[in-house]
Design a protein around this motif. Structure first.
Motif, PDB file in Angstrom:
ATOM      1  N   PHE A 100       0.777  -1.219  -0.127  1.00  0.00           N
ATOM      2  CA  PHE A 100       0.157   0.004   0.164  1.00  0.00           C
ATOM      3  C   PHE A 100       0.758   1.305  -0.021  1.00  0.00           C
ATOM      4  N   MET A 101       2.055   1.217   0.756  1.00  0.00           N
ATOM      5  CA  MET A 101       2.827   2.402   0.918  1.00  0.00           C
ATOM      6  C   MET A 101       3.928   2.482  -0.239  1.00  0.00           C
ATOM      7  N   SER A 102       4.314   1.543  -0.834  1.00  0.00           N
ATOM      8  CA  SER A 102       5.427   1.524  -1.789  1.00  0.00           C
ATOM      9  C   SER A 102       5.179   0.912  -3.144  1.00  0.00           C
ATOM     10  N   ARG A 103       3.884   0.976  -3.518  1.00  0.00           N
ATOM     11  CA  ARG A 103       3.598   0.136  -4.679  1.00  0.00           C
ATOM     12  C   ARG A 103       4.079   0.741  -6.075  1.00  0.00           C
ATOM     13  N   HIS A 104       4.701   2.008  -6.020  1.00  0.00           N
ATOM     14  CA  HIS A 104       5.203   2.505  -7.078  1.00  0.00           C
ATOM     15  C   HIS A 104       6.814   2.046  -7.097  1.00  0.00           C
ATOM     16  N   ARG A 105       7.179   1.279  -6.312  1.00  0.00           N
ATOM     17  CA  ARG A 105       8.723   0.867  -6.149  1.00  0.00           C
ATOM     18  C   ARG A 105       8.519  -0.652  -6.525  1.00  0.00           C
ATOM     19  N   ILE A 106       7.438  -1.380  -6.137  1.00  0.00           N
ATOM     20  CA  ILE A 106       7.087  -2.686  -6.431  1.00  0.00           C
ATOM     21  C   ILE A 106       7.028  -3.318  -7.984  1.00  0.00           C
ATOM     22  N   SER A 107       8.061  -4.171  -8.264  1.00  0.00           N
ATOM     23  CA  SER A 107       8.155  -4.264  -9.798  1.00  0.00           C
ATOM     24  C   SER A 107       6.643  -4.749 -10.218  1.00  0.00           C
ATOM     25  N   TYR A 108       5.794  -5.709  -9.560  1.00  0.00           N
ATOM     26  CA  TYR A 108       4.483  -6.174  -9.792  1.00  0.00           C
ATOM     27  C   TYR A 108       3.408  -5.303  -9.677  1.00  0.00           C
ATOM     28  N   LEU A 109       3.744  -4.327  -9.223  1.00  0.00           N
ATOM     29  CA  LEU A 109       2.641  -3.144  -9.014  1.00  0.00           C
ATOM     30  C   LEU A 109       2.660  -1.890  -9.612  1.00  0.00           C
ATOM     31  N   ARG A 110       3.893  -1.527  -9.871  1.00  0.00           N
ATOM     32  CA  ARG A 110       4.093  -0.180 -10.250  1.00  0.00           C
ATOM     33  C   ARG A 110       3.575   0.223 -11.713  1.00  0.00           C
ATOM     34  N   HIS A 111       3.367  -0.939 -12.443  1.00  0.00           N
ATOM     35  CA  HIS A 111       2.551  -0.751 -13.667  1.00  0.00           C
ATOM     36  C   HIS A 111       1.134  -0.994 -13.763  1.00  0.00           C
ATOM     37  N   CYS A 112       0.667  -1.222 -12.601  1.00  0.00           N
ATOM     38  CA  CYS A 112      -0.961  -1.313 -12.433  1.00  0.00           C
ATOM     39  C   CYS A 112      -1.400   0.076 -12.357  1.00  0.00           C
ATOM     40  N   PRO A 113      -2.614   0.187 -12.728  1.00  0.00           N
ATOM     41  CA  PRO A 113      -3.433   1.745 -12.428  1.00  0.00           C
ATOM     42  C   PRO A 113      -3.567   1.895 -10.981  1.00  0.00           C
ATOM     43  N   ASP A 114      -3.794   3.135 -10.400  1.00  0.00           N
ATOM     44  CA  ASP A 114      -3.531   3.435  -8.878  1.00  0.00           C
ATOM     45  C   ASP A 114      -4.642   2.576  -8.128  1.00  0.00           C
ATOM     46  N   GLU A 115      -5.858   2.496  -8.752  1.00  0.00           N
ATOM     47  CA  GLU A 115      -7.032   1.734  -8.131  1.00  0.00           C
ATOM     48  C   GLU A 115      -7.046   0.484  -8.094  1.00  0.00           C
ATOM     49  N   GLU A 116      -6.061  -0.220  -8.946  1.00  0.00           N
ATOM     50  CA  GLU A 116      -6.061  -1.730  -9.239  1.00  0.00           C
ATOM     51  C   GLU A 116      -5.426  -2.435  -8.317  1.00  0.00           C
ATOM     52  N   ASN A 117      -5.876  -3.548  -7.773  1.00  0.00           N
ATOM     53  CA  ASN A 117      -5.073  -4.599  -7.176  1.00  0.00           C
ATOM     54  C   ASN A 117      -4.980  -5.693  -7.809  1.00  0.00           C
ATOM     55  N   PRO A 118      -3.960  -6.579  -8.091  1.00  0.00           N
ATOM     56  CA  PRO A 118      -4.145  -7.763  -9.063  1.00  0.00           C
ATOM     57  C   PRO A 118      -4.460  -9.010  -8.175  1.00  0.00           C
ATOM     58  N   PHE A 119      -4.450  -8.877  -6.780  1.00  0.00           N
ATOM     59  CA  PHE A 119      -4.679  -9.881  -5.880  1.00  0.00           C
ATOM     60  C   PHE A 119      -6.122  -9.844  -5.284  1.00  0.00           C
ATOM     61  N   ASP A 120      -7.096  -8.678  -5.452  1.00  0.00           N
ATOM     62  CA  ASP A 120      -8.187  -8.460  -4.779  1.00  0.00           C
ATOM     63  C   ASP A 120      -9.031  -9.326  -5.442  1.00  0.00           C
ATOM     64  N   ARG A 121      -9.680 -10.326  -4.896  1.00  0.00           N
ATOM     65  CA  ARG A 121     -10.833 -11.092  -5.074  1.00  0.00           C
ATOM     66  C   ARG A 121     -12.177 -11.090  -4.727  1.00  0.00           C
ATOM     67  N   GLY A 122     -12.470  -9.538  -4.093  1.00  0.00           N
ATOM     68  CA  GLY A 122     -13.681  -9.500  -3.593  1.00  0.00           C
ATOM     69  C   GLY A 122     -13.566  -9.425  -1.962  1.00  0.00           C
ATOM     70  N   VAL A 123     -14.098  -8.687  -1.218  1.00  0.00           N
ATOM     71  CA  VAL A 123     -14.059  -8.592   0.317  1.00  0.00           C
ATOM     72  C   VAL A 123     -14.330  -9.704   1.009  1.00  0.00           C
ATOM     73  N   PHE A 124     -15.211 -10.534   0.773  1.00  0.00           N
ATOM     74  CA  PHE A 124     -15.542 -11.833   1.070  1.00  0.00           C
ATOM     75  C   PHE A 124     -14.306 -13.036   0.976  1.00  0.00           C
ATOM     76  N   HIS A 125     -14.105 -13.121  -0.249  1.00  0.00           N
ATOM     77  CA  HIS A 125     -13.080 -13.958  -0.416  1.00  0.00           C
ATOM     78  C   HIS A 125     -11.507 -13.405   0.040  1.00  0.00           C
ATOM     79  N   ASN A 126     -11.484 -12.095   0.137  1.00  0.00           N
ATOM     80  CA  ASN A 126     -10.181 -11.800   0.788  1.00  0.00           C
ATOM     81  C   ASN A 126     -10.117 -11.915   2.289  1.00  0.00           C
ATOM     82  N   LEU A 127     -10.949 -11.564   2.741  1.00  0.00           N
ATOM     83  CA  LEU A 127     -11.338 -11.729   4.340  1.00  0.00           C
ATOM     84  C   LEU A 127     -11.139 -13.390   4.693  1.00  0.00           C
ATOM     85  N   TRP A 128     -11.742 -14.265   3.850  1.00  0.00           N
ATOM     86  CA  TRP A 128     -11.879 -15.728   4.166  1.00  0.00           C
ATOM     87  C   TRP A 128     -10.379 -16.296   4.124  1.00  0.00           C
ATOM     88  N   GLY A 129      -9.632 -15.894   2.812  1.00  0.00           N
ATOM     89  CA  GLY A 129      -8.394 -16.094   2.541  1.00  0.00           C
ATOM     90  C   GLY A 129      -7.503 -15.708   3.797  1.00  0.00           C
TER      91      GLY A 129
END
Length: 257
Positions: A210-239
């Motif tokens: 969250f704090m350093s996404r601009h320096r992380i190789s697998y996140l810095r090319h993503c749009p600002d609001e995009e999280n490639p690991f987000d699968r929805g609140v329920f699945h995220n909390l369950w996992g």
């Protein structure tokens, strides 16, 4: 070790102060009503126990991988699309291949799986293995602190006005006032941390990401609001709270990133 001793000492000291002064808990003990005092002590002991468990356990250190047939070390969660294998980066400090979302901690001198942050209060990293217990510790700690604040306030009785203030009253209630001050600070910190980590868990992200996404190789090319690991609140909390095995995050990484 000093901070761990401080945590245990503060908990024991505040607990003793609440029972030595005429608070609600002490009055209940004197009246033979043991249920609430015992429950408070159990909650206090649980918070200290959780602190030491989170502080001393392996947070998810990356070790040399052993290729064994039928190994159950990793759990692969199917993504609804074919995802190419991602090349893993080799750590420049410990020279091990880092799984995705891992980071090297200079204080612990290890790479940590699903690294969140290094917490100076627990003198340990918060990572894949102890993150859910860290959140549980914050919740229990906040409950203890709020209960202790209410108990300490009950022991002060009627507060004197400015004209009737006396040093005798101050000396008699000094420990309770100090407890209230310490507990107020702890309540604010615990509440803010619990709220922030609950939000991060619901988004399936970490403090580091969250704090350093601009320096992380697998996140810095993503749009600002995009999280490639987000699968929805329920699945995220369950996992986050219910998963019992390591997740191979590189197999969930979208090809578009």
């Amino acid at each position: 070790m000093r901070l761990r001793a401080t945590q245990a000492g503060l908990s024991a000291g505040i607990g003793a102060t609440l029972f030595l002064h005429p608070t609600d808990l002490r009055l209940q003990v004197e009246e033979g009503a043991w249920l609430a005092p015992l429950f408070f002590l159990g909650l206090l002991f649980s918070s200290v126990a959780l602190y030491f468990v989170v502080s001393l356990m392996d947070p998810g250190f990356v070790h040399e991988q052993k290729k064994e047939s039928g190994s159950k070390e990793q759990e692969i969660i199917a993504f609804p699309q074919d995802v190419p294998e991602v090349r893993l980066r080799r750590c420049g400090y410990c020279m091990l291949k880092q799984p995705m979302r891992a980071k090297h901690c200079r204080e612990c001198r290890h790479c940590v799986r699903r690294y969140d942050h290094h917490c100076p209060w627990i003198e340990n990293c918060v990572g894949e293995r102890n993150h859910r217990l860290f959140v549980l510790y914050l919740a229990v700690q906040l409950a203890v602190v709020l209960w202790a604040m209410e108990t300490a306030w009950s022991g002060l009785g009627a507060l004197p006005s400015f004209s009737s203030f006396s040093w005798v009253w101050l000396c008699h209630n000094l420990l309770l006032l100090l407890c209230l001050l310490v507990l107020s600070v702890c309540a604010v910190v615990a509440a803010l941390l619990l709220a922030s980590h609950a939000y991060l868990a619901s988004c399936n992200t970490t403090t580091w990401e969250f704090m350093s996404r601009h320096r992380i190789s697998y996140l810095r090319h993503c749009p600002d609001e995009e999280n490639p690991f987000d699968r929805g609140v329920f699945h995220n909390l369950w996992g986050f709270f219910c998963a019992r095995r390591s997740v191979r995050w590189e197999n969930l990484y979208p090809s578009a990133v």
